[in-house]
Scaffold this motif. Structure first.
Motif, PDB file in Angstrom:
ATOM      1  N   ALA A 500       0.831  -1.205   0.000  1.00  0.00           N
ATOM      2  CA  ALA A 500       0.000   0.000   0.000  1.00  0.00           C
ATOM      3  C   ALA A 500       0.863   1.251   0.000  1.00  0.00           C
ATOM      4  CB  ALA A 500      -0.921  -0.007   1.213  1.00  0.00           C
ATOM      5  N   ALA A 501       2.039   1.156   0.579  1.00  0.00           N
ATOM      6  CA  ALA A 501       2.923   2.320   0.672  1.00  0.00           C
ATOM      7  C   ALA A 501       3.488   2.722  -0.684  1.00  0.00           C
ATOM      8  CB  ALA A 501       4.073   2.022   1.631  1.00  0.00           C
ATOM      9  N   HIS A 502       3.285   1.873  -1.692  1.00  0.00           N
ATOM     10  CA  HIS A 502       3.817   2.195  -3.013  1.00  0.00           C
ATOM     11  C   HIS A 502       2.984   3.236  -3.742  1.00  0.00           C
ATOM     12  CE1 HIS A 502       6.081  -1.881  -3.351  1.00  0.00           C
ATOM     13  NE2 HIS A 502       6.636  -1.023  -2.522  1.00  0.00           N
ATOM     14  N   ALA A 503       1.869   3.640  -3.157  1.00  0.00           N
ATOM     15  CA  ALA A 503       0.916   4.468  -3.896  1.00  0.00           C
ATOM     16  C   ALA A 503       1.499   5.795  -4.342  1.00  0.00           C
ATOM     17  CB  ALA A 503      -0.328   4.703  -3.046  1.00  0.00           C
ATOM     18  N   ASP A 504       2.493   6.332  -3.629  1.00  0.00           N
ATOM     19  CA  ASP A 504       2.997   7.635  -4.058  1.00  0.00           C
ATOM     20  C   ASP A 504       4.299   7.520  -4.827  1.00  0.00           C
ATOM     21  OD1 ASP A 504       4.403   6.871  -1.885  1.00  0.00           O
ATOM     22  OD2 ASP A 504       4.628   8.888  -1.053  1.00  0.00           O
ATOM     23  N   ARG A 505       4.609   6.310  -5.321  1.00  0.00           N
ATOM     24  CA  ARG A 505       5.778   6.202  -6.195  1.00  0.00           C
ATOM     25  C   ARG A 505       5.341   6.274  -7.652  1.00  0.00           C
ATOM     26  NH1 ARG A 505       9.639   1.595  -3.930  1.00  0.00           N
ATOM     27  NH2 ARG A 505       9.352   1.957  -1.704  1.00  0.00           N
ATOM     28  N   PHE A 506       6.351   6.440  -8.506  1.00  0.00           N
ATOM     29  CA  PHE A 506       6.050   6.580  -9.930  1.00  0.00           C
ATOM     30  C   PHE A 506       6.382   5.285 -10.674  1.00  0.00           C
ATOM     31  CE2 PHE A 506       6.281  10.865  -8.455  1.00  0.00           C
ATOM     32  CZ  PHE A 506       5.300  11.508  -9.184  1.00  0.00           C
ATOM     33  N   PRO A 507       5.762   5.062 -11.831  1.00  0.00           N
ATOM     34  CA  PRO A 507       5.936   3.781 -12.524  1.00  0.00           C
ATOM     35  C   PRO A 507       7.394   3.400 -12.767  1.00  0.00           C
ATOM     36  CG  PRO A 507       4.190   5.010 -13.565  1.00  0.00           C
ATOM     37  CD  PRO A 507       4.758   5.899 -12.498  1.00  0.00           C
ATOM     38  N   HIS A 508       8.266   4.382 -13.043  1.00  0.00           N
ATOM     39  CA  HIS A 508       9.627   4.013 -13.396  1.00  0.00           C
ATOM     40  C   HIS A 508      10.401   3.435 -12.226  1.00  0.00           C
ATOM     41  CE1 HIS A 508      11.892   7.345 -11.483  1.00  0.00           C
ATOM     42  NE2 HIS A 508      10.728   7.936 -11.559  1.00  0.00           N
ATOM     43  N   GLU A 509       9.835   3.530 -11.026  1.00  0.00           N
ATOM     44  CA  GLU A 509      10.528   2.984  -9.863  1.00  0.00           C
ATOM     45  C   GLU A 509      10.236   1.499  -9.667  1.00  0.00           C
ATOM     46  OE1 GLU A 509      10.532   5.691  -6.330  1.00  0.00           O
ATOM     47  OE2 GLU A 509       9.261   6.903  -7.604  1.00  0.00           O
ATOM     48  N   PHE A 510       9.453   0.920 -10.578  1.00  0.00           N
ATOM     49  CA  PHE A 510       9.076  -0.484 -10.404  1.00  0.00           C
ATOM     50  C   PHE A 510       9.698  -1.339 -11.503  1.00  0.00           C
ATOM     51  CE2 PHE A 510       5.872   1.978  -8.293  1.00  0.00           C
ATOM     52  CZ  PHE A 510       5.584   1.247  -7.152  1.00  0.00           C
ATOM     53  N   SER A 511       9.774  -2.635 -11.233  1.00  0.00           N
ATOM     54  CA  SER A 511      10.268  -3.557 -12.251  1.00  0.00           C
ATOM     55  C   SER A 511       9.120  -3.911 -13.187  1.00  0.00           C
ATOM     56  CB  SER A 511      10.818  -4.807 -11.588  1.00  0.00           C
ATOM     57  OG  SER A 511       9.766  -5.536 -10.990  1.00  0.00           O
ATOM     58  N   GLY A 512       9.460  -4.579 -14.298  1.00  0.00           N
ATOM     59  CA  GLY A 512       8.455  -4.893 -15.313  1.00  0.00           C
ATOM     60  C   GLY A 512       7.268  -5.667 -14.760  1.00  0.00           C
ATOM     61  N   GLY A 513       7.539  -6.676 -13.951  1.00  0.00           N
ATOM     62  CA  GLY A 513       6.453  -7.485 -13.413  1.00  0.00           C
ATOM     63  C   GLY A 513       5.571  -6.675 -12.480  1.00  0.00           C
ATOM     64  N   GLN A 514       6.190  -5.815 -11.687  1.00  0.00           N
ATOM     65  CA  GLN A 514       5.405  -4.988 -10.773  1.00  0.00           C
ATOM     66  C   GLN A 514       4.539  -3.996 -11.538  1.00  0.00           C
ATOM     67  OE1 GLN A 514       8.793  -3.624  -8.465  1.00  0.00           O
ATOM     68  NE2 GLN A 514       7.912  -4.579  -6.656  1.00  0.00           N
ATOM     69  N   ARG A 515       5.090  -3.453 -12.628  1.00  0.00           N
ATOM     70  CA  ARG A 515       4.307  -2.511 -13.423  1.00  0.00           C
ATOM     71  C   ARG A 515       3.074  -3.198 -13.990  1.00  0.00           C
ATOM     72  NH1 ARG A 515       9.214  -0.714 -16.780  1.00  0.00           N
ATOM     73  NH2 ARG A 515      10.393   0.302 -15.148  1.00  0.00           N
ATOM     74  N   GLN A 516       3.261  -4.434 -14.434  1.00  0.00           N
ATOM     75  CA  GLN A 516       2.099  -5.128 -14.976  1.00  0.00           C
ATOM     76  C   GLN A 516       1.073  -5.367 -13.874  1.00  0.00           C
ATOM     77  OE1 GLN A 516       0.544  -5.015 -17.467  1.00  0.00           O
ATOM     78  NE2 GLN A 516       1.496  -6.374 -18.928  1.00  0.00           N
ATOM     79  N   ARG A 517       1.540  -5.574 -12.649  1.00  0.00           N
ATOM     80  CA  ARG A 517       0.609  -5.715 -11.532  1.00  0.00           C
ATOM     81  C   ARG A 517      -0.162  -4.416 -11.298  1.00  0.00           C
ATOM     82  NH1 ARG A 517       1.965 -10.246  -8.146  1.00  0.00           N
ATOM     83  NH2 ARG A 517       3.611 -11.384  -9.219  1.00  0.00           N
ATOM     84  N   ILE A 518       0.524  -3.283 -11.466  1.00  0.00           N
ATOM     85  CA  ILE A 518      -0.169  -1.997 -11.323  1.00  0.00           C
ATOM     86  C   ILE A 518      -1.259  -1.900 -12.379  1.00  0.00           C
ATOM     87  CG2 ILE A 518       0.090   0.508 -11.454  1.00  0.00           C
ATOM     88  CD1 ILE A 518       3.033   0.055 -10.547  1.00  0.00           C
ATOM     89  N   GLY A 519      -0.909  -2.308 -13.618  1.00  0.00           N
ATOM     90  CA  GLY A 519      -1.899  -2.283 -14.692  1.00  0.00           C
ATOM     91  C   GLY A 519      -3.101  -3.146 -14.355  1.00  0.00           C
ATOM     92  N   ILE A 520      -2.856  -4.284 -13.704  1.00  0.00           N
ATOM     93  CA  ILE A 520      -3.963  -5.178 -13.347  1.00  0.00           C
ATOM     94  C   ILE A 520      -4.795  -4.550 -12.233  1.00  0.00           C
ATOM     95  CG2 ILE A 520      -4.511  -7.433 -12.364  1.00  0.00           C
ATOM     96  CD1 ILE A 520      -1.984  -8.473 -13.823  1.00  0.00           C
ATOM     97  N   ALA A 521      -4.102  -3.922 -11.254  1.00  0.00           N
ATOM     98  CA  ALA A 521      -4.834  -3.267 -10.160  1.00  0.00           C
ATOM     99  C   ALA A 521      -5.736  -2.170 -10.707  1.00  0.00           C
ATOM    100  CB  ALA A 521      -3.842  -2.681  -9.154  1.00  0.00           C
ATOM    101  N   ARG A 522      -5.229  -1.410 -11.685  1.00  0.00           N
ATOM    102  CA  ARG A 522      -6.034  -0.350 -12.277  1.00  0.00           C
ATOM    103  C   ARG A 522      -7.282  -0.937 -12.934  1.00  0.00           C
ATOM    104  NH1 ARG A 522      -3.442   3.226 -16.947  1.00  0.00           N
ATOM    105  NH2 ARG A 522      -3.179   1.201 -17.887  1.00  0.00           N
ATOM    106  N   ALA A 523      -7.084  -2.059 -13.648  1.00  0.00           N
ATOM    107  CA  ALA A 523      -8.215  -2.654 -14.338  1.00  0.00           C
ATOM    108  C   ALA A 523      -9.241  -3.199 -13.352  1.00  0.00           C
ATOM    109  CB  ALA A 523      -7.731  -3.765 -15.256  1.00  0.00           C
ATOM    110  N   LEU A 524      -8.767  -3.663 -12.183  1.00  0.00           N
ATOM    111  CA  LEU A 524      -9.688  -4.271 -11.224  1.00  0.00           C
ATOM    112  C   LEU A 524     -10.414  -3.242 -10.376  1.00  0.00           C
ATOM    113  CD1 LEU A 524      -7.654  -7.302  -9.891  1.00  0.00           C
ATOM    114  CD2 LEU A 524      -9.572  -7.319 -11.470  1.00  0.00           C
ATOM    115  N   ALA A 525      -9.956  -1.996 -10.406  1.00  0.00           N
ATOM    116  CA  ALA A 525     -10.462  -0.989  -9.474  1.00  0.00           C
ATOM    117  C   ALA A 525     -11.978  -0.842  -9.534  1.00  0.00           C
ATOM    118  CB  ALA A 525      -9.789   0.353  -9.746  1.00  0.00           C
TER     119      ALA A 525
END
Lengths: 686, 319
Positions: A500-525
């Motif tokens: 949850a603490a990752h919410a104020d970070r930017f996409p470039h701070e994540f690895s490829g797999g984590q970014r795809q997880r962000i994309g999935i979280a957005r879709a599930l919202a």
């Protein structure tokens, strides 16, 4: 690094290519960045050595260093001997003599490997004339012979073509022809089939085998695809963090891997022949080579790591089989990686398929793009039939895998469905509502029920937005308040395995797999019912991909989602899908439950596609019988009255004249072939 | 949704502590951490303070003439000296600074806002919107701006300097708009914009939240240059008698008047010129800092302070 030579058995002098203690550093803004850290490889004459590794492991750098093709910013140390001649430190002139004649290279991208302004035949003839003292005419004849060797039909005529007139597969054939033009001792192939489709990949691998047979050259095959390696290589070297961590004959490596990384890699790769086996992802992501601590670079991700891993282990063989080397101080047993638990399906999804409500129904969808000509007076000169009759049916809690090669119209079909407007032809029904009659307000509300996850996790996240805002965006678009949206973010992030603490970070701070997880979280919202996944894992490395696939499976079970999973990777589809739909040139050619289609493909295209998928299992790969399709898909700008596949169809080739005319004149309608399986072929066996 | 669905719903009790900070807050924090940006902001603030509070410290106003002190060097009576007709340079420069600060900043701001809105709309919507807007941009580009301002400004003189700002802005945004338009066209093809479209985000919201932030680097650099440009155009126009007219002064008119005397009576030139340089520099520093603060990928100061922790999440993620 004082590791002993990988194979002391073969002296470096007699080897076709011997790499000894190779180090490569690239200049970075904060000092040198190591890419290769002490690699030893021996390529015996006539042998195929597979070099496997994930992106950033340094495998391509090794190949480029061997050819002396690294940029000036690279600092190379060590030794590369080709047939007894030292390549490192050799002058540009000496290297030019060796390149092509002794060591030849096949690159990943065949388009940039050919000069666009010269004819293919001339380019091959030039490669011949550089190293052989022959006349222009002789060289030209040799070029035609070579094109014939790599299986280009009508070589004398095609030799006069320019690169842009060739398809991707034909270009790669031409590059291989150029590589074998001077009978090299070593061919370096750097991901030679990565940019190509499965059926074309099978052709190119076949050409590589032919080329090797004809020239007797040794082949260094660099690839990330374990299936390709299993089918081609005699020996395999696995690279991780700039070093070889395991090296063994291909059967031994796939049957009994020793290094935990190799074990993890083999456990993480989905296979097209066995579905349902849970994938075991390797935790974490590859290390930053600038920040290595000096210990085993795999230790942070290794389930066996303890204090003994504080020193980087050397590559050693154990027991009497000195050709199986591993850089690990442990002896991993079975069950090294925990098998992830996939929760059982929710009650709603257990009902028989026919009783579950349809989430998406598509019938006869078509989309054509106009082709214009002229600048002052633009006029329509034709159409591209990108999508020309697609049928899909997804029920609740179900995953439909949509499979097709590039150019088959998958992405166009997706965009047509997601547009939520009346299609050009056919019918799109989402959650029981026809897309044709939607008002603007209804379409907007429906967008909340259908969400999409894109292929490239970097491109699909706004680089200027913190992750929290990215995930909240669909909520805000659906009219949720700012506070309400913000309240859901922590739990959404935790749902996809982020903090949850990752919410104020930017996409470039994540690895490829984590970014795809962000994309999935957005879709599930917005709690969708249908998730459209457009090649969601094809940009990810195998070890990371497995984690994302497991997450998707877990979410589907927990939330009762339906997926439309678009992919060109049949192994992934076999793993995740319940049903599969195969597309060829804008038309659905076969669909049915995934087990049945993969076990008994009925349409000749599906049969060829499945036989072309490499399986990461050397003994199976060798025993398989392949159906090699001739040629490339025809242009989608021509509307074919009959079957669009017949030009490449092995079944059509075996038919009599009367039956052929049916394929030419009558468009095959989808035909039920036992149970749920449907194929669009006049002559498919029932 | 089935009964076992666990999609999170808003639960105020569970979500209180780690509320996500928006991008504005993040940018503000990054801005505050950038020393150049803070210097720029502070200097700009001091300039405003000087321009608007400074005149109260001296008995002289910019129109007063001291016949007993012509071309006098700085002294206790006239802090920055006097000019050739005995006006107090301190009072004049501060009054000119007021004008130039407002004209420069307002013109740059107006022109940039106009350019980004028109450019982004033309690029994003395409089709007829694009054609009409581009036609309008091209039309303004071929108008001789100087001539039109020269003709129009005498008629509008009664409305004061704010009209002058408007005129300068109207003729200063077209090239920026064209660049923004082409940048928008390429951004529109990016997947995150397509993702927003498919989520049903309103087009104007997409422009505000996705397009404009991603062209902000260019806009800020362009705006900082435009500030200096606006002060210069104002000077040029004033010199020909169209802009700020006597007895009113601006930094531009003061520099133009004092430049002949720069070597013989330096105080008549260097105070005005020095303040203009300080002003433009401060704006540039501020712009640079703003650009870095808005671009999360720029600069290393943040990553150095907080090293990335990739591994920790993946261990959990790989369940």
């Amino acid at each position: 690094m004082t590791a002993p030579p990988a194979d002391a058995v073969t002296p470096a002098r007699t080897a076709a290519l011997a790499v000894r203690d190779l180090h490569v550093d690239f200049d970075g803004p904060e000092g040198p960045v190591p890419a290769v850290r002490g690699v030893d490889l021996t390529l015996n004459p006539g042998e195929v050595l597979g070099l496997v590794g994930e992106s950033g492991s340094g495998k391509s750098t090794v190949a480029l260093a061997a050819m002396g093709l690294l940029p000036r910013t690279a600092r190379v140390r060590g030794s590369v001997l080709a047939g007894g001649t030292e390549l490192l430190g050799a002058g540009e002139k000496a290297l030019s003599r060796l390149r092509g004649s002794r060591v030849a290279m096949v690159f990943q991208d065949p388009l940039s490997a050919l000069t666009p302004v010269h004819r293919i035949g001339d380019q091959i003839a030039e490669a011949v004339r550089v190293h052989q003292d022959v006349t222009r005419e002789q060289a030209r004849r040799r070029a035609v012979e070579l094109l014939d060797l790599v299986g280009i039909p009508d070589p004398a005529r095609r030799a006069r073509a320019y690169p842009h007139e060739f398809s991707g597969g034909m270009r790669q054939r031409a590059v291989i022809a150029m590589a074998v033009a001077n009978d090299p001792d070593v061919i370096l192939a750097d991901e030679p089939t990565t940019a190509l489709d499965v059926t074309v990949q099978a052709q190119i691998l076949d050409v590589l085998r032919t080329a090797r047979r004809e020239t007797g050259a040794a082949l260094l095959l660099v690839s990330h695809d374990l299936g390709v390696i299993a089918g081609m290589a005699d020996r395999v070297a696995v690279m991780y963090a700039g070093r070889v961590v395991e090296s063994a004959p291909v059967d031994a490596l796939f049957a009994a891997p020793r290094m935990p990384y190799t074990i993890g890699l083999l456990g993480a790769v989905p296979r097209p022949d066995t579905g349902g086996r849970p994938l075991t992802p390797v935790p974490g992501s590859p290390p930053d080579l600038r920040k290595l601590s000096g210990g085993c670079p795999f230790a942070p991700r290794c389930p066996l790591a303890d204090d003994a891993c504080g020193d980087e282990p050397a590559l050693t063989g154990t027991g009497d089989d000195h050709d199986h080397l591993a850089a690990c101080v442990k002896t991993p047993g079975p069950g090294l990686y925990p098998v992830p638990e996939i929760p059982p399906a929710t009650a709603g999804a257990e009902a028989p398929r026919s009783e579950r409500p349809a989430v998406l129904r598509v019938q006869g969808l078509a989309k054509t793009f106009p082709v214009f000509k002229g600048t002052a007076f633009r006029r329509r000169v034709g159409s591209v039939y990108a999508v020309d009759g697609i049928d899909l049916d997804i029920r609740r809690g179900e995953t439909l895998g949509l499979v097709g090669e590039s150019g088959s119209g998958k992405s166009t079909a997706l965009m047509e469905i997601l547009r939520l407007a009346a299609p050009e032809a056919g019918e799109v029904e989402i959650l029981g509502r026809s897309a044709a009659g939607l008002t603007k307000r209804q379409a907007h509300a429906l967008r909340g029920s259908v969400q999409i996850v894109f292929q490239d996790p970097m491109a699909s996240l706004d680089p200027r937005m913190p992750v929290g805002e990215i995930v909240a965006e669909p909520l805000r678009a659906q009219g949720h308040g700012r506070a309400d949206a913000a309240g859901r973010i922590p739990r959404l992030l935790e749902l996809v395995g982020l903090e949850a603490a990752h919410a104020d970070r930017f996409p470039h701070e994540f690895s490829g797999g984590q970014r795809q997880r962000i994309g999935i979280a957005r879709a599930l919202a917005v709690e969708p019912e249908l998730l459209v996944l457009d090649e969601p894992v094809s940009a990810l490395d195998v070890s990371v991909q497995a984690g994302v696939l497991n997450l998707l499976q877990r979410l589907k079970r927990e939330l009762g989602l339906a997926y439309l999973f678009v992919s060109h990777d049949l192994a992934v589809v076999r793993h995740i899908a319940d049903r599969v739909s195969v597309m060829y040139l804008g038309r659905t050619v076969e669909s049915g439950p995934v087990e049945e289609v993969f076990a008994r493909p009925r349409h000749p295209y599906t049969q060829a596609l499945l036989s072309a998928v490499p399986v990461p299992d050397p003994s199976r790969e060798r025993a398989r019988e392949r159906i090699l399709l001739a040629g490339d898909p025809p242009s989608p700008a021509v509307r074919d009255e009959g079957c669009r596949f017949r030009g490449r169809c092995p079944l059509y080739a075996a038919l009599g004249d009367a039956e052929r005319s049916r394929c030419e004149g009558v468009r095959p309608a989808p035909r039920s072939l036992g149970g749920d399986q449907v194929a669009a072929c006049h002559f498919a066996a029932g | 949704m089935t009964t076992t669905a666990t999609v999170p719903t808003a639960d105020p009790a569970a979500s209180a502590p780690p509320a996500a900070r928006g991008r504005g807050r993040v940018a503000l924090r990054r801005f505050a951490a950038n020393r150049n940006a803070l210097t720029g902001a502070v200097v700009l603030l001091l300039l405003f303070l000087l321009a608007f509070a400074g005149p109260y410290l001296t008995p002289w106003s910019h129109t007063d003439i001291d016949y007993s002190a012509l071309r006098e060097a700085p002294s206790a009576d006239h802090w920055w000296g006097t000019n050739r007709i005995g006006q107090d340079v301190y009072a004049q420069v501060l009054h000119g600074l007021q004008k130039s600060l407002l004209i420069g900043l307002l013109t740059a701001l107006t022109a940039t806002v106009l350019a980004s809105v028109v450019g982004a709309c033309a690029g994003y919507f395409g089709g007829w919107t694009d054609r009409i807007m581009t036609f309008f941009i091209d039309l303004l580009l071929v108008f001789p701006a100087f001539l039109i301002i020269a003709i129009v400004s005498p008629r509008l003189r009664e409305r004061g300097w704010i009209v002058f700002v408007g005129l300068l802005a109207v003729f200063g945004w077209m090239i920026t708009a064209r660049v923004v338009r082409s940048m928008t066209r390429s951004l529109k093809e990016r997947e995150f914009v397509r993702a927003a479209q498919l989520m049903g985000v309103h087009p104007l919201r997409i422009i505000a939240r996705h397009i404009l932030p991603n062209v902000s680097s260019f806009l800020i650099v362009d705006a900082t240059i435009a500030v200096g440009g606006a002060v210069m155009s104002e000077t040029g126009l004033s010199y020909f008698g169209f802009g700020v007219q006597p007895p009113d002064v601006s930094l531009g008119t003061l520099i133009a008047d004092g430049s002949d005397a720069a070597l013989t009576y330096p105080w008549m030139f260097f105070f005005a010129a020095g303040l203009l340089v300080v002003f433009v520099l401060a704006v540039n520093f501020l712009g640079d800092g703003l650009r870095d603060a808005l671009d999360p990928t720029s600069g290393h100061h943040r990553t150095r302070r907080r090293p990335r922790r990739k591994g920790t999440t993946h261990d959990r993620a790989a369940r």
